[in-house]
Write an enzyme that holds these catalytic residues in place. Structure first.
Site, short mmCIF file in Angstrom:
data_model
loop_
_atom_site.label_atom_id
_atom_site.label_comp_id
_atom_site.label_asym_id
_atom_site.label_seq_id
_atom_site.Cartn_x
_atom_site.Cartn_y
_atom_site.Cartn_z
N GLN A 75 0.82 -1.21 0.00
CA GLN A 75 0.00 0.00 0.00
C GLN A 75 0.86 1.27 0.00
O GLN A 75 2.05 1.23 0.29
CB GLN A 75 -0.93 0.00 1.22
CG GLN A 75 -2.01 -1.06 1.15
CD GLN A 75 -3.06 -0.88 2.21
OE1 GLN A 75 -3.01 -1.50 3.25
NE2 GLN A 75 -4.04 -0.03 1.94
N HIS A 76 0.20 2.37 -0.34
CA HIS A 76 0.70 3.73 -0.16
C HIS A 76 1.75 4.19 -1.16
O HIS A 76 2.05 5.38 -1.23
CB HIS A 76 1.28 3.95 1.24
CG HIS A 76 0.47 3.39 2.36
ND1 HIS A 76 -0.87 3.68 2.51
CD2 HIS A 76 0.80 2.56 3.38
CE1 HIS A 76 -1.32 3.06 3.59
NE2 HIS A 76 -0.35 2.37 4.12
N ASP A 251 -2.38 -5.01 0.25
CA ASP A 251 -1.90 -6.31 0.72
C ASP A 251 -2.60 -6.79 1.98
O ASP A 251 -2.88 -7.98 2.13
CB ASP A 251 -0.38 -6.29 0.90
CG ASP A 251 0.12 -5.11 1.73
OD1 ASP A 251 -0.70 -4.32 2.23
OD2 ASP A 251 1.35 -4.98 1.85
#
Length: 453
Positions: A75-76, A251
């Site tokens: 992520q991110h 995830d």
């Protein structure tokens, strides 16, 4: 499902590697799989993700018998594309902490008290608006860092996406940028998706990039698809044109699907990072920033607490002690406790608690505990104490946690297994080791496909 394509595929494009599993929905089994490494570092050229996917796919035997595919990912990560679909600069990953100052600035700007701590007006505003208080991990802080340090690159941005969005788009064959797609779980980790509804906050995007809202409105962001929506098909030039593509997931949400996580249970993942996630029917707003109010991949929410340090804690102290994995566990369990020795395990700074500039240290050293056994024991206790801190932050918000399922590379440690229940104050289950992100995505792909039939 066509007898010519009886299987589905799940992909995990994680921090360290890409994994592909080919899954048989009829028998609920993985029939084959492949893996390839990603480069080290917190800044990576997304082309390397594509290279790793192709290598992992080859090792998994290809997609000739696959009818649907979904991608889960770290992520991110900030992926910025120009009008031609080219990557403008290497992606900044979730574990890149250079935007810590940007996070503090974003919090202060939303309050009148010029503070960035957990009790500030700015922190409360962010928690209510997006479910998350900015920390260095989130995409929105990386965009502010970009605006402050590379404004020339901001001017080139035509689209912004996340790692799993980017790989799905590449599997489509790099169509028009408006074909980029994501899901609620990953979009909720950007810091610019609304907390209650799967819609982007263009005002937040504009503020982060230091541009006006009209310009922000022209930037393409991935369509936020529903949990079981078809977002496209594979690249016809690769022979993948009839492969249905699911929306994918972040995830942690993918792992929750992989273990069939239910309300009342928490998933504790001990990988590069440590993650505590629990499925909730309602959203969460935590001004302290310890718990982020993410969405899950099934239409619910996934309150989550994440640490930057997890299995790497043991890896680092193995180097210090000169022990291998088996020896490290044996030494840790050879003593009843750490003898007053305490490891503060912030080797890469920390996110929970939010201490991006912190470092690790050993405290309470004496002649009696300055040996490999006590150091190993203090290491395992330090890891589990950090995870307990994250669990307690969830409990403080009223999230029911009756059971903890522990997955990830760190759970292979017999010392972690032996000490987890007492130190986490929870019933602990250890699912069979598996690629749960990729498995969760395979399960998503199977349902997406079923919804089309």
């Amino acid at each position: 499902m066509s007898t010519l394509r009886p299987y589905v595929a799940g992909v995990d494009t994680s921090t360290q590697s890409c994994k592909v599993v080919i899954y048989d929905p009829a028998t609920s089994t993985i029939v084959r799989q492949g893996k390839a490494s990603h480069p080290d570092g917190t800044e990576v050229d997304p082309e390397k993700w594509w290279d790793a996917f192709e290598e992992a796919l080859e090792r998994a035997g290809g997609l000739d018998d696959v009818a649907a595919l979904s991608v889960g990912g770290q992520q991110h990560g900030m992926v910025c594309l120009d009008k031609d679909g080219n990557v403008i600069r290497p992606a900044l990953l979730w574990n890149d902490t250079r935007s810590a100052g940007a996070a503090r600035d974003l919090i202060r700007e939303r309050g009148t008290d010029d503070r960035d701590d957990a009790s500030s007006e700015g922190a409360a505003w962010w928690a209510e608006a997006t479910g998350s208080v900015p920390v260095a991990s989130l995409t929105v802080t990386k965009l502010r860092w970009l605006a402050d340090n590379e404004p020339e690159n901001v001017a080139k941005i035509a689209a912004i996406c996340l790692p799993h969005d980017y790989l799905t788009w590449r599997i489509m064959g790099k169509p028009a940028l408006d074909q980029l797609a994501t899901d609620r779980s990953d979009a909720s980790g950007t810091g610019y998706m609304a907390r209650e509804t799967p819609t982007y906050r263009r005002d937040i995007l504009a503020s982060a990039l230091r541009i006006d809202e009209a310009t922000a409105a022209s930037i393409i962001l991935p369509t936020i698809a529903g949990p079981w929506d078809v977002v496209g098909h594979g690249d016809p030039e690769r022979g993948w044109g009839d492969i249905v593509l699911g929306p994918g997931a972040g995830d942690n949400a993918a792992s929750a699907l992989g273990v069939d996580l239910e309300p009342g249970s928490a998933l504790l993942s001990l990988g590069t990072s440590g993650v505590v996630a629990a499925v909730s029917a309602t959203s969460v707003a935590d001004p302290s920033g310890l718990v982020t109010g993410f969405s899950d991949a099934s239409g619910n929410w996934l309150p989550l607490a994440c640490t930057l340090n997890a299995s790497r804690i043991i890896d680092a102290m193995m180097k210090v002690t000169g022990l291998n994995y088996k020896e490290f566990d044996e030494y840790a369990l050879s003593v009843p406790d750490a003898g007053g020795l305490e490891l503060i395990p912030y080797f890469e700074g920390e996110r929970t608690p939010n201490l991006p500039d912190a470092t690790a240290e050993l405290r309470g050293m004496t002649l009696a505990n300055s040996d490999r056994a006590h150091v190993a024991r203090a290491t395992v206790e330090g890891l589990l104490n950090l995870m307990r801190y994250a669990l307690d932050a969830m409990r403080a918000l009223g999230v029911p946690l009756n059971k903890v399922l522990i997955v990830g590379g760190g759970v292979k440690s017999t010392a972690v297994q032996a000490l987890a229940a007492d130190m986490l104050d929870a019933v602990v289950e250890l699912p069979e080791p598996g690629e749960y992100v990729a498995l969760g995505m395979a399960k998503q792909a199977a349902r997406v496909l079923a919804e089309t039939e």
